[in-house]
Design an enzyme around this catalytic site. Structure first.
Site, short mmCIF file in Angstrom:
data_model
loop_
_atom_site.label_atom_id
_atom_site.label_comp_id
_atom_site.label_asym_id
_atom_site.label_seq_id
_atom_site.Cartn_x
_atom_site.Cartn_y
_atom_site.Cartn_z
CB THR A 11 -0.94 0.00 1.22
OG1 THR A 11 -1.85 -1.10 1.11
CG2 THR A 11 -1.74 1.30 1.30
CB THR A 87 -0.10 -3.70 6.36
OG1 THR A 87 -1.35 -3.72 5.66
CG2 THR A 87 0.51 -2.31 6.30
#
Length: 322
Positions: A11, A87
């Site tokens: 991300t 993540t």
């Protein structure tokens, strides 16, 4: 001071494509350019290791990353190493590197929950914390670290607790090792370093099953002997399983397949001598299970690394009935 930023995607490196969704496209140089407040005393270089979503990271790539980190550690001109990644599997990749890395150069993983196209993206702040952490006086000797939301965590303890929130990365029970206040990393705790495992890359395998034990789970969910190299179980409570899955687990134990048990609870460890009924922790002892203090996903990573290092007996405790 000199810091290398190894970019792997995720991300933090994502931008919106023509379809409106975000995908990894930014390079390490792009990430550094987005960070405010960097000291002129820090020389930053980048290494674009990969640019993929973190669920696509393979076991072999984790090993390649650990080898790259070790290579930079051997470079006397490098004072700190930062790894940026997605993540979803960050805690697993960081723990893999922690298990394999025995260098002195501080290593910090970080990422983002909000990509740069959203309001208040957290990537720049997390990267700034990571850079300040690896260059801080207290970073050495603490193993691989993870920085998010102005906190510094041990890779072997931290876990992603929320699917979207910025404060998702937490270390249950013990909390963060340090906090980022203004321009200072304030160290508040330490943990014992993770013993290093010398891995044979030729024997690395992803054939380690990871199962969460649930009420009256069907025995068919337990793999057959020969299907996997090891089986990891996140048991209920302090080490308890429904009696229906004991026979297939006994079949695995007879084949000397490593059975590694942990708890599915967020905090706590497996008991050794509190209960004694069929399916209690005593059953795990009778099965010859190895006991882990890490969560399910980290226990699987530790099992993968231990198998490749012929060190299952040293990585995990294997208690016996008292």
């Amino acid at each position: 001071m000199s810091v290398v930023v190894i970019s792997t995607g995720g991300t933090i490196a994502s931008t919106k494509d023509s379809g409106g969704g975000a995908s990894p496209e930014l390079t390490g140089e792009d990430l550094i350019a987005s960070v405010p407040g960097l000291s002129d005393d820090i020389e930053l270089t980048t290494d674009d290791f990969s640019n993929i979503p973190s669920p696509q990271v393979s076991i072999s790539q984790m090993h390649e990353l650990s080898e790259l980190v070790a290579e930079y550690d051997r470079d006397d001109t490098v004072d700190g190493i930062v790894v940026t990644q997605g993540t979803d599997t960050l805690e697993e990749v960081a723990y893999f590197v922690d298990l394999c890395y025995d260098g002195d150069t501080p290593v910090v993983f970080t990422g983002a929950m909000r990509n740069p196209s959203l309001a208040s993206p957290d990537g720049p702040a997390n990267l700034l914390t990571a850079i300040r952490t690896v260059t801080s006086d207290g970073a050495r000797g603490r193993g691989v670290l993870v920085t998010f939301n102005d906190q510094v965590h041990a890779a072997k303890l931290v876990t992603k607790t929320h699917s979207m929130r910025l404060d998702t990365f937490q270390s249950p029970e013990l909390g963060p090792l340090a906090v980022h206040d203004e321009e200072t990393i304030r160290w508040r705790a330490s943990v014992d370093p993770t013993p290093t495992i010398d891995v044979d890359p030729e024997t690395l395998t992803n054939e380690v099953a990871a199962l969460t034990v649930t009420a009256e789970m069907p025995p068919s969910q337990i793999p057959e002997p020969g299907d996997f190299e090891a089986v990891v179980l996140a048991t209920t409570g302090s080490g308890h399983i429904p009696p229906g899955i004991i026979p297939p687990l006994e079949a695995l134990a007879r084949e000397d397949l490593p059975l590694v048990a942990t708890t599915r609870c967020t905090e706590g460890r497996l008991a050794r001598s509190t209960y004694d009924y069929r399916g209690s922790e005593q059953t795990l002892l009778d099965l010859g299970c190895y006991f882990s203090e890490r969560n399910l996903q980290k226990t699987r990573i530790a099992t993968v690394v231990a198998l490749a290092g012929s060190s299952v007996e040293t990585v995990f405790d294997r208690p016996a009935r008292e």
